[in-house]
Design a protein around this motif. Structure first.
Motif, mmCIF file in Angstrom:
data_model
loop_
_atom_site.group_PDB
_atom_site.id
_atom_site.type_symbol
_atom_site.label_atom_id
_atom_site.label_comp_id
_atom_site.label_asym_id
_atom_site.label_seq_id
_atom_site.Cartn_x
_atom_site.Cartn_y
_atom_site.Cartn_z
ATOM 1 N N MET A 1 -6.725 2.448 10.001
ATOM 2 C CA MET A 1 -6.616 3.017 8.663
ATOM 3 C C MET A 1 -5.148 3.232 8.293
ATOM 4 N N CYS B 1 -2.002 7.072 4.223
ATOM 5 C CA CYS B 1 -2.565 7.869 3.128
ATOM 6 C C CYS B 1 -4.075 8.057 3.258
ATOM 7 N N GLU B 2 -4.756 7.093 3.861
ATOM 8 C CA GLU B 2 -6.183 7.265 4.118
ATOM 9 C C GLU B 2 -6.407 8.419 5.094
ATOM 10 N N GLU C 1 0.836 -1.194 0.000
ATOM 11 C CA GLU C 1 0.000 0.000 0.000
ATOM 12 C C GLU C 1 0.878 1.254 0.000
ATOM 13 N N ARG D 1 -8.850 1.032 -2.589
ATOM 14 C CA ARG D 1 -9.437 0.616 -1.322
ATOM 15 C C ARG D 1 -10.459 1.673 -0.913
ATOM 16 N N PRO D 2 -11.659 1.296 -0.485
ATOM 17 C CA PRO D 2 -12.662 2.298 -0.113
ATOM 18 C C PRO D 2 -12.194 3.143 1.067
ATOM 19 N N GLN D 3 -12.482 4.428 0.990
ATOM 20 C CA GLN D 3 -12.092 5.360 2.054
ATOM 21 C C GLN D 3 -12.962 5.115 3.284
ATOM 22 N N SER E 1 -6.458 4.670 -4.494
ATOM 23 C CA SER E 1 -7.891 4.883 -4.298
ATOM 24 C C SER E 1 -8.696 3.603 -4.496
ATOM 25 N N CYS F 1 1.775 11.043 -0.349
ATOM 26 C CA CYS F 1 1.651 9.597 -0.502
ATOM 27 C C CYS F 1 2.527 9.133 -1.647
ATOM 28 N N ARG G 1 -5.978 11.679 3.114
ATOM 29 C CA ARG G 1 -7.156 11.920 2.271
ATOM 30 C C ARG G 1 -8.356 12.347 3.123
ATOM 31 N N ALA G 2 -8.526 11.748 4.304
ATOM 32 C CA ALA G 2 -9.650 12.104 5.177
ATOM 33 C C ALA G 2 -9.510 13.534 5.697
#
Length: 136
Positions: free
Chosen positions: A75, A78-79, A45, A65-67, A63, A54, A82-83
């Motif tokens: 998590m 990088c998630e 990942e 993998r679902p956020q 992207s 990232c 993004r959050a």
């Protein structure tokens, strides 16, 4: 001679990628055609760099993998970015005594500093002002 073979095999398996190749035979009644295909897929990942960006193998779509719906333990680095929808204030990257990747991500928010601690690319602890510490 066998220890060298074992070391070479272990190094090859630890590369975090999968190479696949194959042949395809298609017959339309009159003739048969042959084609070949090769694909390379990364299995690791995306990770944060010290600059808060990232970084992933170009063949890996971060992207895919679902956020997660909210920031929560488990998590990826990088998630989290993004959050939060912005670059972190600071990123510290190191290694534990057990050889694990440890990352601390700092966000300076209006209410105070938020610290997110990761072990091997998984959020393990969250420290927010006035809320104490959340951990797995």
């Amino acid at each position: 001679m066998k220890p060298i073979l074992v070391i070479a095999l272990a190094a090859g398996l630890g590369a975090c990628s999968v190479d696949m190749g194959g042949y395809s035979f298609v017959s339309d009644g009159n003739r048969t055609t042959t084609s070949t295909a090769t694909a390379r897929v990364a299995t690791s990942e995306a990770l944060l760099t010290a600059e808060g960006e990232c970084q992933a193998n170009v063949s890996l779509d971060p992207s895919s993998r679902p956020q997660p719906a909210e920031i929560a333990v488990g998590m990826t680095e990088c998630e989290l970015v993004r959050a939060k929808a912005k670059r972190p204030t600071d990123v510290l990257i190191g290694e534990s005594g057990k050889g694990q990747r440890e990352v601390q991500v700092l966000y300076a928010e209006p209410g105070g500093r938020e610290i997110y601690m990761f072990t091997d690319n998984r959020l393990s602890r969250i420290v927010k002002p006035g809320q104490g510490e959340q951990q797995s």
